[in-house]
Design an enzyme around this catalytic site. Structure first.
Site, PDB file in Angstrom:
ATOM      1  N   HIS A  36     -14.106  -1.953  -1.525  1.00  0.00           N
ATOM      2  CA  HIS A  36     -13.136  -1.598  -0.485  1.00  0.00           C
ATOM      3  C   HIS A  36     -13.449  -2.306   0.829  1.00  0.00           C
ATOM      4  O   HIS A  36     -13.268  -1.753   1.918  1.00  0.00           O
ATOM      5  CB  HIS A  36     -13.095  -0.086  -0.277  1.00  0.00           C
ATOM      6  CG  HIS A  36     -11.730   0.458   0.032  1.00  0.00           C
ATOM      7  ND1 HIS A  36     -10.883   0.955  -0.926  1.00  0.00           N
ATOM      8  CD2 HIS A  36     -11.053   0.558   1.198  1.00  0.00           C
ATOM      9  CE1 HIS A  36      -9.761   1.357  -0.375  1.00  0.00           C
ATOM     10  NE2 HIS A  36      -9.826   1.116   0.929  1.00  0.00           N
ATOM     11  N   THR A  84      -5.889   2.569  -6.819  1.00  0.00           N
ATOM     12  CA  THR A  84      -7.193   2.494  -6.152  1.00  0.00           C
ATOM     13  C   THR A  84      -7.997   3.735  -6.509  1.00  0.00           C
ATOM     14  O   THR A  84      -7.533   4.857  -6.311  1.00  0.00           O
ATOM     15  CB  THR A  84      -7.012   2.381  -4.635  1.00  0.00           C
ATOM     16  OG1 THR A  84      -6.314   1.166  -4.337  1.00  0.00           O
ATOM     17  CG2 THR A  84      -8.357   2.369  -3.924  1.00  0.00           C
ATOM     18  N   LYS A 127      -8.350  -0.758  -9.208  1.00  0.00           N
ATOM     19  CA  LYS A 127      -9.081  -1.368  -8.099  1.00  0.00           C
ATOM     20  C   LYS A 127     -10.173  -0.426  -7.595  1.00  0.00           C
ATOM     21  O   LYS A 127      -9.920   0.759  -7.373  1.00  0.00           O
ATOM     22  CB  LYS A 127      -8.128  -1.699  -6.954  1.00  0.00           C
ATOM     23  CG  LYS A 127      -8.796  -2.291  -5.711  1.00  0.00           C
ATOM     24  CD  LYS A 127      -7.761  -2.634  -4.665  1.00  0.00           C
ATOM     25  CE  LYS A 127      -8.405  -3.188  -3.400  1.00  0.00           C
ATOM     26  NZ  LYS A 127      -9.038  -2.117  -2.595  1.00  0.00           N
ATOM     27  N   SER A 180       0.817  -1.205   0.000  1.00  0.00           N
ATOM     28  CA  SER A 180       0.000   0.000   0.000  1.00  0.00           C
ATOM     29  C   SER A 180       0.854   1.259   0.000  1.00  0.00           C
ATOM     30  O   SER A 180       1.940   1.298   0.597  1.00  0.00           O
ATOM     31  CB  SER A 180      -0.905   0.009   1.240  1.00  0.00           C
ATOM     32  OG  SER A 180      -1.579   1.253   1.369  1.00  0.00           O
ATOM     33  N   TYR A 188      -2.381   5.272  -4.158  1.00  0.00           N
ATOM     34  CA  TYR A 188      -3.458   6.218  -3.905  1.00  0.00           C
ATOM     35  C   TYR A 188      -3.105   7.524  -4.613  1.00  0.00           C
ATOM     36  O   TYR A 188      -1.938   7.940  -4.613  1.00  0.00           O
ATOM     37  CB  TYR A 188      -3.626   6.490  -2.406  1.00  0.00           C
ATOM     38  CG  TYR A 188      -4.421   5.456  -1.668  1.00  0.00           C
ATOM     39  CD1 TYR A 188      -5.731   5.162  -2.040  1.00  0.00           C
ATOM     40  CD2 TYR A 188      -3.885   4.791  -0.565  1.00  0.00           C
ATOM     41  CE1 TYR A 188      -6.479   4.224  -1.350  1.00  0.00           C
ATOM     42  CE2 TYR A 188      -4.627   3.856   0.134  1.00  0.00           C
ATOM     43  CZ  TYR A 188      -5.918   3.568  -0.267  1.00  0.00           C
ATOM     44  OH  TYR A 188      -6.654   2.641   0.418  1.00  0.00           O
TER      45      TYR A 188
END
Length: 360
Positions: free
Chosen positions: A256, A155, A232, A107, A129
């Site tokens: 999510h 994402t 995603k 992440s 992100y």
């Protein structure tokens, strides 16, 4: 408690060792947690019709996912701040994924830098992100390339953080020893500032995430990496098609984990329409609610190329560090092998030809 015999067993082991607010941070969903609950209910309603007399003895579990062939059609989902669960954090779970022969998705909000995660793991994908600072996005992408990441997963369902009421009630903030290690020093200060009735993590993401992510941004990203690109957070088939047309190698059907829009459909309920819409344009993966090898089989039978597994692996990490995560992934592989055998499938590719019924 006895040795875990299912991934669900790790949850109670984790709950026994975690602070209550950390448990809530990981276990909780947004709003009244309607979508969180729906993920599990919808998966349990998918019945798979076994085939018989197929002559299958010992099925293989290896399968193709973006960028390669792996020991099973599973990747470890991107999950933030894993040092909340165990001091060894992301490197421990990445090492467990390496042992299992599956990709680990690191992440943006990891509590360990991407370079250390890549060193500990085998195949590492980087989850991005979209940040307000475009220069920082470009820097993160460059670091992922330099670290040897095998794919990029962007994402797209977090313009703002969903209103997670457990965190609001707990006034949840990150403890001092847990930080967003991929961001420059000081960029996560808000995440550590506990205030009654406020989620500090939500305050932080509101300050640093770009809420107006667009298709032009996805095209910008596609032009800056030759790695497989996964998108995603897709639920609407129209968005899945647009992502494929913009150059995505895969879309991940996901709500999510019930942590964003409360009232969104269960991810598995949206899966068949997305698969039908994209056809052969790109691969489709399922995320949100996967808890067993049977769930992996269900996703395959509905047309997915594979799944992402999240919370159960965090519970296993909390319960036993790397060894706990390795045990959970080994159990998942054994469950998948049993499910393939019981449905007469020689491998995961054969499972995509199974028929399903909804409702039992």
């Amino acid at each position: 408690m006895a040795e875990p015999v299912s991934l669900a067993d790790f949850a109670e082991l984790a709950r026994a060792v975690l602070p209550a607010d950390v448990w809530d941070f990981v276990a909780g969903g947004s709003g009244t947690e309607t979508t969180l609950t729906a993920n599990r209910v919808a998966l349990d309603r998918v019945a798979v019709l076994p085939r018989v007399l197929t002559g299958v003895d010992r099925p293989r579990t290896d399968a193709a996912l973006p960028g390669g062939t792996y020991a099973m059609p599973v990747a470890v989902a991107p999950m933030a701040y894993q040092k909340l669960l165990h001091p060894d954090g992301e490197p421990a779970l990445a090492a467990a994924a390496k042992t299992a022969g599956v990709p680990y998705v690191a992440s943006t909000l990891s509590s360990t830098p991407i370079e250390e995660i890549a060193t500990a793991g085998g195949t590492v994908w980087f989850q991005l992100y979209w940040l307000r600072d475009r220069g920082l996005v470009a820097d993160l992408l460059g670091r992922a390339h330099a670290a040897g990441c095998a794919a990029v997963m962007v994402t797209v369902d977090v313009p703002v953080l969903g209103r997670r009421l457990r965190d609001v009630r707990n006034g949840f903030a990150l403890p001092p020893h847990v930080a967003a290690a991929n961001l420059p020093e000081g960029r996560d200060d808000l995440a550590h500032q506990g205030t009654p009735g406020v989620s500090a993590v939500a305050a932080h993401t509101s300050a640093v995430f770009a809420p107006a992510l667009s298709w032009a941004d996805l095209a910008w990203l596609r032009a800056r990496t030759t790695l497989p690109l996964l998108v995603k957070g897709v639920l609407d088939p129209r968005d899945a098609v647009r992502a494929a047309e913009t150059g995505a190698d895969a879309v991940v059907v996901s709500n999510h984990g019930g942590r964003q829009l409360d009232g969104a459909p269960a991810a598995v309920a949206a899966l068949p329409e997305v698969v039908a819409a994209v056809g052969e344009r790109c691969a489709v993966l399922l995320d949100s609610g996967v808890r067993s090898g049977t769930d992996v089989l269900r996703a395959l039978a509905l047309g997915a190329a594979g799944v992402l597994v999240g919370r159960p692996l965090l519970w296993a990490l909390a319960a036993g560090g790397r060894a706990g995560a390795e045990a959970a992934l080994a159990l998942l592989a054994a469950e998948l092998r049993d499910a393939l055998t019981l449905t007469g499938c020689a491998d995961p590719a054969a499972a995509r030809h199974l028929r399903t019924r909804t409702g039992g």
